[in-house]
Design a protein around this motif. Structure first.
Motif, PDB file in Angstrom:
ATOM      1  N   LEU B  44      29.665  92.110  61.404  1.00  0.00           N
ATOM      2  CA  LEU B  44      30.924  91.278  61.818  1.00  0.00           C
ATOM      3  C   LEU B  44      31.021  90.002  60.976  1.00  0.00           C
ATOM      4  CD1 LEU B  44      33.334  91.142  63.672  1.00  0.00           C
ATOM      5  CD2 LEU B  44      32.010  90.043  65.178  1.00  0.00           C
ATOM      6  N   PHE B  45      29.870  89.622  60.766  1.00  0.00           N
ATOM      7  CA  PHE B  45      30.023  88.103  60.069  1.00  0.00           C
ATOM      8  C   PHE B  45      29.714  88.104  58.714  1.00  0.00           C
ATOM      9  CE2 PHE B  45      28.638  87.448  64.474  1.00  0.00           C
ATOM     10  CZ  PHE B  45      29.793  86.626  65.091  1.00  0.00           C
ATOM     11  N   VAL B  46      30.220  87.343  57.895  1.00  0.00           N
ATOM     12  CA  VAL B  46      30.150  87.043  56.305  1.00  0.00           C
ATOM     13  C   VAL B  46      29.777  85.614  56.006  1.00  0.00           C
ATOM     14  CG1 VAL B  46      31.104  87.774  54.348  1.00  0.00           C
ATOM     15  CG2 VAL B  46      32.407  88.458  56.338  1.00  0.00           C
ATOM     16  N   ILE B  82      34.493  85.750  60.004  1.00  0.00           N
ATOM     17  CA  ILE B  82      34.304  86.969  60.532  1.00  0.00           C
ATOM     18  C   ILE B  82      35.022  88.070  59.571  1.00  0.00           C
ATOM     19  CG2 ILE B  82      35.363  88.628  62.566  1.00  0.00           C
ATOM     20  CD1 ILE B  82      35.179  85.884  64.281  1.00  0.00           C
TER      21      ILE B  82
END
Lengths: 461, 461
Positions: B44-46, B82
């Motif tokens: 989900l995370f960048v 996100i």
């Protein structure tokens, strides 16, 4: 299976892992639908007011909550939490939707991601900051209905582990210290990893009692026209299941996948020799795949020409494919194939006339054997102890310890304190539903008080 | 279908909506698996560095990105984004996994949630801050393969709209101004909502060209041993599809669900009278449900005793169930049921002997009729214009405008500037693949320059 990601504690689930997840999901989703559970989707975000409503609950999760405070260049007026679990996301709406006894039971489930920003030892599948799971949230008019469902779901979790992942688990109840934050009681299926000597919580089915109902005012008018409070459950299993599978079945050649969840159940490899009919062998491989696929078996051929058969064997063994089929000139001549099992290396020549039945039979045997071997290994680790000295010795030997216990929270805290160390403290894993006989007068291994039950103890993930 | 949530722009998908999503998902997931696309799951995370790598791309998404800056009580060292979409999440790993031409094509898809913290008019399904979608990301050795796949996927999107949701769509190409940020070209299926006179982008299949490959260094050794860059596509459809369905088919009684996606296709309602054999009627309802369910038709009976048949009719009409079956004393006596269509109110008495065939036939007719009616209404909104004055007039009449265009970015910007207002500016919707004849010398409606194609214009969601 996974790839490490550039944010610590996050992992990429590659297709090889994802299809295992999907195979379990297909089973579980169909089973809960039979139980009239319906799928839904609630938001990822939680407002702080709601998150903090149930005190014990938020105490359990607060340190791990990730907070969104900005969008684009702007600060949000109020920081917004990312769900670590969805009790507080969902229950304000349960309060709204449930009015009368005809609205009950309410049974919802969602397949989603959750975030727990843990700082201790991220481990792929086992402890990651984001993971996939299903979370079921149900509300009933009576405690009896809730109690019954807790066990129905726990049985599905047992089946996922034992029938799909070929991993023996123990059904039982968690201690007060280890139960779900804010719940009434927690049941779980517990697995054990012989190699590391650690227990691992496989999946949990909680009875929340009326604690959340009270906080979120989930009331209904019962058949007598009186105001009542609902009884609630929540239950979940996650991608952790895949990690348990990797640890239990893996060997020095790599992964070993149980046939029921393997993305690929059979890999077909041509074994041509110098003067052999190479085209004939390749055609036989393709035909074999076609026949198996038609019969619903997940099969592929590795027809790459730039790799040797030996290299391919190792490669697919490493990836854990349950059954390898080799086809060489002799096999072609005899209208047969050679099948080699990943789990124990057993080989068999199979006539192509009986291909489907034989392969199906072997896949079933592999599934059963993986479970049997895992159970034998797990059982060999169980050590029954009665005294503190025996307990400490068994803990040193990385055993799965079954001990008579007085079931007092303070005593468990004391056990944790006395076993603290580099390896992590020991804790109770579960009180198994199947209890051995407890002779009258048996003392608690830790406190010397009268024991009330047998409980599993050990270090855990 | 949905419930409003206490965080603005987020909505709860209730089971009635979720099952529509799942019915489409079952179809699409099976189709892409036939195309050898594999499911996976990326985080989900960048991290900000990666997110900002493709300049046009981040410019397109930056204002809407939600940022996590805290976990528990601690500030994160670096804020973490996100995903608004996963190009930048995935492609660093494509670069790692793709080495030689044998690693191509790489075809991955994920079913997940994404977050776009929009500030303009959140609308359930249509524009929400979090939504569910699938995103496919593929890499090929040649542009030809990428081009082909773009259209294969677009055809699946057309089928979702036309065959499942009974909504006519136009396949075409987006303008330079409206294409995906950072991509080479974007194709889409475009729907139109006659009631509001607005177009709506239904789903998009993008050819990314080599832009991302360049930024993320996704190279491979081709068959001649030379270093080459991959060609990439990405494609997605989201829960927006459900919103389009609601707007296109809904009427003044409520929802109208196409049978192919409806959670419930048939609702069976007992219509007892004073002296009638109530138990016999209830039994006939239950038996009817059993027979239909066995035949794979999603049917339920509403046997609640505290509601009148009339109240139930309205209730299930509001919920959009395609077919209602009523069973009263006369039906019981004649061994028949009465079937009433939600789409046009048509009634038919069906002998219970032919129940399954007749119900199946009626469901098919409803599905077809919903599409036919929607197409007729959509087509009636199409207005062909050739001059600016005609364009402005048609825009005022909320038409779906087909106009000859010079296809210049500056001209579209100009059209937008000149039509700005309370209702939002007009823009190009798509250049349809099926082009009417464009007589030589035809002028662009907006610039007066030579037109190169017919393009749809209008206001949109």
């Amino acid at each position: 299976m996974i790839e490490y990601y550039d944010i610590s504690g996050c992992y990429i689930l590659r297709p090889w892992a994802m299809s295992i997840w999907e195979n379990m999901q297909t089973f579980f989703d169909a089973e809960i639908k039979k139980m009239k559970v319906k799928n839904c989707y609630f938001p990822l975000f939680v407002s702080p007011g709601v998150l903090q409503k149930e005190k014990d609950h938020i105490e359990g999760f607060a340190p791990e909550v990730a907070w969104v405070t900005k969008s684009g260049e702007s600060d949000l007026e109020v920081p917004i939490a990312i769900r670590p679990t969805s009790e507080t996301v969902m229950y304000p709406y349960y309060s709204k939707w449930i009015r009368g006894h005809r609205d009950l039971p309410l049974k919802l489930n969602q397949w989603c991601n959750v975030v727990r920003w843990e700082f201790s030892n991220p481990t792929p599948f086992i402890r990651s900051r984001e993971f996939l799971w299903q979370e079921g949230h149900t509300a009933f008019a009576t405690k009896e209905e809730a109690d019954t469902e807790v066990l129905q779901i726990l049985e599905l979790y047992r089946r996922i582990y034992e029938e799909f992942l070929a991993i023996p688990v123990t059904k039982g109840r968690k201690s007060e210290l280890e139960k779900f934050a804010g719940g009434l009681y927690t049941t779980s299926v517990e697995a054990f990893i012989p190699n590391t000597g650690r227990g691992i919580q496989g999946a949990t089915s909680h009875c929340l009692g009326q604690n959340f109902a009270k906080m979120f005012e989930i009331n209904f008018e019962n058949e007598k026209g009186e105001k009542s409070m609902v009884w609630q459950n929540s239950w979940a299993y996650s991608t952790r299941t895949i990690g348990v599978m990797v640890m239990v079945h893996g060997d020095n050649k790599g992964l070993v996948l149980p046939p029921k969840v393997a993305a690929l159940q059979v890999i077909v490899i041509p074994v041509p020799y110098k003067d052999a009919d190479t085209q004939g062998i390749f055609d036989a491989c393709a035909a074999t795949v076609a026949i198996l696929s038609d019969a619903g078996i997940r099969a592929e051929a590795d027809l790459r020409e730039n790799y040797s058969p030996g290299w391919k064997y190792s490669n697919w063994e490493m990836k854990g494919v349950p059954l390898r089929i080799e086809i060489g000139p002799r096999d072609l001549a005899n209208n047969q194939v050679r099948a080699v099992r990943r789990d124990n290396g057993e080989k068999a020549d199979i006539s192509r006339v009986f291909l489907v039945e034989q392969v199906k039979g072997m896949l079933e045997k592999i599934q059963q054997n993986l479970f049997d071997v895992a159970k034998r290994k797990r059982d060999a680790c169980i050590e029954v102890v009665k005294t503190w000295d025996e307990f400490i010795k068994a803990l040193g030997q990385k055993k799965l310890i079954l001990a008579p216990w007085c079931d007092e929270e303070e005593v468990e805290k004391d056990v944790k304190a006395r076993t603290k160390g580099e390896m992590g403290a020991a804790k109770s894993l579960c009180t198994p539903f199947e209890q051995p006989e407890l002779p009258e007068g048996t003392k608690c291994f830790a406190s010397g008080k009268p024991a009330t039950k047998w409980t599993y103890w050990g270090r855990s993930y």
